[in-house]
Scaffold this motif. Structure first.
Motif, PDB file in Angstrom:
ATOM      1  N   LYS A   1       0.901  -1.454  -0.031  1.00  0.00           N
ATOM      2  CA  LYS A   1       0.106   0.034  -0.034  1.00  0.00           C
ATOM      3  C   LYS A   1       0.928   1.257  -0.002  1.00  0.00           C
ATOM      4  O   LYS A   1       0.267   2.419  -0.036  1.00  0.00           O
ATOM      5  N   PHE A   2       2.312   1.045   0.014  1.00  0.00           N
ATOM      6  CA  PHE A   2       3.018   2.316  -0.052  1.00  0.00           C
ATOM      7  C   PHE A   2       3.146   2.504  -1.613  1.00  0.00           C
ATOM      8  O   PHE A   2       3.040   1.691  -2.351  1.00  0.00           O
ATOM      9  N   ASP A   3       3.355   3.758  -1.936  1.00  0.00           N
ATOM     10  CA  ASP A   3       3.410   4.108  -3.378  1.00  0.00           C
ATOM     11  C   ASP A   3       3.904   5.928  -3.413  1.00  0.00           C
ATOM     12  O   ASP A   3       4.081   6.341  -2.541  1.00  0.00           O
ATOM     13  N   LEU A   4       4.389   6.188  -4.607  1.00  0.00           N
ATOM     14  CA  LEU A   4       4.636   7.487  -4.764  1.00  0.00           C
ATOM     15  C   LEU A   4       3.383   8.508  -4.917  1.00  0.00           C
ATOM     16  O   LEU A   4       2.285   8.027  -5.181  1.00  0.00           O
ATOM     17  N   GLU A   5       3.713   9.638  -4.406  1.00  0.00           N
ATOM     18  CA  GLU A   5       2.589  10.648  -4.408  1.00  0.00           C
ATOM     19  C   GLU A   5       2.768  11.231  -5.810  1.00  0.00           C
ATOM     20  O   GLU A   5       3.813  11.088  -6.562  1.00  0.00           O
ATOM     21  N   ASN A   6       1.564  11.940  -6.200  1.00  0.00           N
ATOM     22  CA  ASN A   6       1.729  12.263  -7.558  1.00  0.00           C
ATOM     23  C   ASN A   6       2.722  13.419  -7.799  1.00  0.00           C
ATOM     24  O   ASN A   6       3.109  13.517  -8.948  1.00  0.00           O
ATOM     25  N   ASP A   7       2.978  14.078  -7.069  1.00  0.00           N
ATOM     26  CA  ASP A   7       4.001  15.072  -6.807  1.00  0.00           C
ATOM     27  C   ASP A   7       4.808  15.563  -5.649  1.00  0.00           C
ATOM     28  O   ASP A   7       4.368  15.277  -4.686  1.00  0.00           O
ATOM     29  N   GLN A   8       6.175  15.183  -5.994  1.00  0.00           N
ATOM     30  CA  GLN A   8       6.921  15.124  -4.727  1.00  0.00           C
ATOM     31  C   GLN A   8       7.020  16.237  -3.980  1.00  0.00           C
ATOM     32  O   GLN A   8       6.971  16.239  -2.513  1.00  0.00           O
ATOM     33  N   ARG A   9       6.795  17.285  -4.442  1.00  0.00           N
ATOM     34  CA  ARG A   9       6.765  18.703  -3.785  1.00  0.00           C
ATOM     35  C   ARG A   9       5.535  18.727  -2.920  1.00  0.00           C
ATOM     36  O   ARG A   9       5.658  19.472  -1.889  1.00  0.00           O
ATOM     37  N   GLU A  10       4.691  18.017  -2.821  1.00  0.00           N
ATOM     38  CA  GLU A  10       3.478  17.814  -2.122  1.00  0.00           C
ATOM     39  C   GLU A  10       3.799  17.054  -0.765  1.00  0.00           C
ATOM     40  O   GLU A  10       2.862  17.066   0.089  1.00  0.00           O
ATOM     41  N   ILE A  11       4.817  16.609  -0.774  1.00  0.00           N
ATOM     42  CA  ILE A  11       5.109  15.801   0.699  1.00  0.00           C
ATOM     43  C   ILE A  11       5.565  16.622   1.444  1.00  0.00           C
ATOM     44  O   ILE A  11       5.466  16.576   2.824  1.00  0.00           O
ATOM     45  N   TRP A  12       6.073  17.843   1.204  1.00  0.00           N
ATOM     46  CA  TRP A  12       6.810  18.844   2.164  1.00  0.00           C
ATOM     47  C   TRP A  12       5.960  19.906   2.390  1.00  0.00           C
ATOM     48  O   TRP A  12       4.829  20.194   1.787  1.00  0.00           O
ATOM     49  N   MET A  13       6.058  20.377   3.783  1.00  0.00           N
ATOM     50  CA  MET A  13       5.086  21.011   4.445  1.00  0.00           C
ATOM     51  C   MET A  13       4.910  22.638   3.749  1.00  0.00           C
ATOM     52  O   MET A  13       3.918  23.308   3.895  1.00  0.00           O
ATOM     53  N   TYR A  14       5.818  23.051   2.970  1.00  0.00           N
ATOM     54  CA  TYR A  14       5.636  24.152   2.097  1.00  0.00           C
ATOM     55  C   TYR A  14       4.352  24.159   1.458  1.00  0.00           C
ATOM     56  O   TYR A  14       3.960  25.587   0.772  1.00  0.00           O
ATOM     57  N   SER A  15       3.866  23.095   0.950  1.00  0.00           N
ATOM     58  CA  SER A  15       2.605  23.046  -0.086  1.00  0.00           C
ATOM     59  C   SER A  15       1.540  23.158   0.773  1.00  0.00           C
ATOM     60  O   SER A  15       0.337  23.004   0.300  1.00  0.00           O
ATOM     61  N   ASN A  16       1.490  23.404   2.236  1.00  0.00           N
ATOM     62  CA  ASN A  16       0.058  23.294   3.009  1.00  0.00           C
ATOM     63  C   ASN A  16      -0.833  24.411   2.403  1.00  0.00           C
ATOM     64  O   ASN A  16      -0.252  25.739   2.216  1.00  0.00           O
ATOM     65  N   GLU A  17      -2.123  23.991   2.632  1.00  0.00           N
ATOM     66  CA  GLU A  17      -3.209  25.051   2.023  1.00  0.00           C
ATOM     67  C   GLU A  17      -3.220  26.162   3.074  1.00  0.00           C
ATOM     68  O   GLU A  17      -4.059  27.040   2.532  1.00  0.00           O
TER      69      GLU A  17
END
Length: 602
Positions: free
Chosen positions: A260-276
């Protein structure tokens, strides 16, 4: 003979108690418990296992220099040490030096604390009747304890190389174990974890599962350890564990239908600078940040790409100090319009090597069209960047007006790492109140503080690493091309080691992978490579332009030749062990290894 002193700090009756793995630091003492009455129940067994996780979490709330992940970041050619002149630990680690004889005393105790808790858990749970446990939970708890002990042993092996090997709670003073004895113990524990942890426990965000070790984390860690051991020590297998076995384990982990592990669609969305909250998307508006322009949406803690990491909850007491030490600073250490959306409340203990930025920028197979480039490198002070980095042309500068803190910052390059930057946020969509930490919006009970309010995970192994380890072992491009496609790049036509090395460097830039990668690929010359890649890069020392310089007679290459990248054993522990514990090479003479105020050549 007396008991080993460093073991005694791990009192068996101070185990961590928690109802959920994501609240590991909510601890409880069992002051009336003894080995005749504890453990007696399945809940007791779970608490014993949780105590090993708790030790790991506690490292991140103390001095960050205890964290191997941070040391590896600083010692690599990705980053220069920085901060202020008082940040001697960072500047020393950047040069394989130490600021004192006992800098490692606290981490040494913490590592043995974790090992001891695993030993006690394994002995006590094994002795419990099987019918006390629900289903296969006994194996689940034992497997986690084996994984955690392997993790602690690996942390010590890559930091100190050799040390006394304590695999039970009854240990006397003993000399260092051999390299093969240590790696056999790590391998045995990981095999046990793979065999014992039920396969059904893959990636999950469910309560009591998020952040726990899985058999797939054990398979991935086996790949990490095996590649280092066989590369650094030039062996064909790891004390009986073969390449084909490691490939099979990694392929099992890479099987997303099972793990059930996998890549996220965009690596940049792993990091908290992309928080909404920082982008404004949570308020149905747009604060015109880089992340909002890129339409990024943070996936949150415990990403499906995090095969193994230190997981922090939004409700527990623990916090992650990596953003405090890696985060950049201004004079007030508070966010403003020039630093937004970043908190600017860090210590600035790292600045990205501009030679590395140039290499990535000019690489014909990557360059700034690689989505990861601006997702990793934070550019500041546009006027000065145009002046000192002409090769950067008119490319994007994210914080054009940010100037930093001249009177404090040393070895500043104008480039910072983004992946662990603390993030600010507005209290609402009208920008009425600027908060120092967006986690305060996630949960109002979290401190509005750029330091103690950070709840981001510390990631050790990502799914991307599993794919690239398989490529390296099988000499394929399958994983590389998945990552290149995600980054917006064309596929590679065939495998070469050079391509694999570049893909690892850019995918994991500033994540603490590079130092050990170089050590295992080039065990004798890694120090020369790092020194060559760092020499002459533009830096500012308290606002004054200069170039990165080595210390006369103690260059990085010279220090690596002596130490091979290992750190010193604390002198206090050597004194306590009655002559049975010896110092690592390169740390026998204070004049050679000690870093003191005034040593920087600027």
């Amino acid at each position: 003979m007396k008991k080993i002193v460093y073991i005694l700090i791990a009192c068996i009756f101070a185990v961590a108690s928690c109802d959920k793995i994501d609240s590991l630091l909510d601890t409880k003492n069992y002051q009336k418990a003894d080995t005749s009455s504890f453990p007696q129940t399945e809940k007791d067994a779970e608490q014993l296992v949780n105590s090993a996780y708790s030790t790991m979490h506690s490292l991140y709330g103390g001095s960050i220099f205890r964290i191997n992940l941070f040391r590896r970041m600083i010692a690599s050619d990705d980053l220069y040490g920085g901060g202020s002149t008082s940040s001697k630990e960072t500047t020393a680690a950047d040069r394989l030096l130490a600021p004192s004889m006992d800098e490692d005393n606290s981490p040494w105790k913490s590592y043995y604390n974790g090992i001891f808790r695993c030993n006690f858990a394994l002995e006590a749970i094994s002795a419990m009747d099987d019918d006390l446990f629900t289903g296969d939970n006994k194996n689940w708890y034992l497997g986690q304890a084996h994984f955690m002990r392997a993790f602690w042993l690996w942390e010590m092996a890559e930091r100190y190389e050799c040390f006394p090997l304590t695999l039970s709670t009854e240990v006397e003073n003993m000399p260092k174990a051999t390299v093969d004895e240590i790696y056999k113990a790590i391998g045995d524990d990981l095999v046990k974890a793979i065999e014992l942890i039920p396969a059904k426990y893959g990636y999950s965000r469910d309560n009591n599962l998020a952040g726990r070790a899985t058999k797939y984390a054990a398979e991935a860690l086996m790949g990490r350890v095996w590649l280092f051991y066989t590369g650094f020590y030039k062996k064909s297998d790891m004390v009986g564990i073969t390449k084909s076995q490691v490939i099979a384990w990694l392929e099992d982990c890479a099987n997303t239908s099972v793990s059930k592990f996998d890549l996220e669609n965009d690596q940049r969305e792993i990091w908290m600078y992309s928080n909404e909250w920082s982008s404004g998307f949570k308020y149905d508006t747009d604060f015109d940040t880089w992340a909002s322009r890129e339409k990024l949406h943070w996936v949150g803690n415990h990403s499906k790409e995090t095969v193994w990491g230190v997981h922090f909850s939004y409700t527990g007491n623990g916090y992650n100090r990596l953003p405090e030490w890696l985060g950049f600073r201004n004079s007030s250490q508070t966010p403003n319009k020039d630093s937004y959306p970043y908190s600017a409340g860090g210590n600035g203990n790292a600045s990205v090597n501009p030679n590395f930025v140039k290499e990535w920028y000019e690489d014909p197979d990557y360059g700034p069209t690689d989505k990861r480039f601006y997702g990793t490198i934070l550019t500041t002070n546009e006027a000065k960047i145009r002046q000192v980095y002409p090769w950067y042309g008119d490319s994007y500068v994210e914080l054009p007006n940010f100037k930093g803190h001249d009177s404090k910052e040393i070895e500043r390059t104008l480039f910072y790492t983004k992946k662990y930057q603390a993030m600010a946020a507005y209290d609402d969509g009208t920008k009425s109140n600027l908060l120092r930490n967006f986690f305060n919006k996630v949960n109002g009970a979290i401190s509005n503080n750029a330091k103690s309010g950070n709840k981001c995970d510390a990631i050790y192994i990502r799914f991307a690493d599993v794919l690239l380890m398989l490529d390296e072992l099988k000499e394929t491009t399958t994983g590389m091309n998945r990552l290149r496609a995600r980054a917006g790049l064309a596929p590679y036509s065939g495998y070469t080691l050079e391509r694999l090395q570049k893909e690892r460097r850019y995918e994991f830039a500033t994540e603490g992978m590079r130092f050990n990668d170089l050590r295992r690929w080039y065990p004798e010359t890694a120090g020369e490579i790092i020194q060559r890649n760092q020499d002459g890069g533009y830096i500012e020392f308290k606002g004054k332009p200069s170039t990165y310089q080595e210390l006369p007679g103690r260059s990085f290459a010279q220090r690596y030749a002596l130490t091979r990248g290992f750190w010193m054993i604390p002198q206090e522990q050597i004194g306590l062990q009655e002559g049975m514990l010896t110092q690592n090479k390169g740390f026998e003479d204070q004049d050679n290894y000690l870093f003191v105020d005034g040593d920087l050549p600027y």
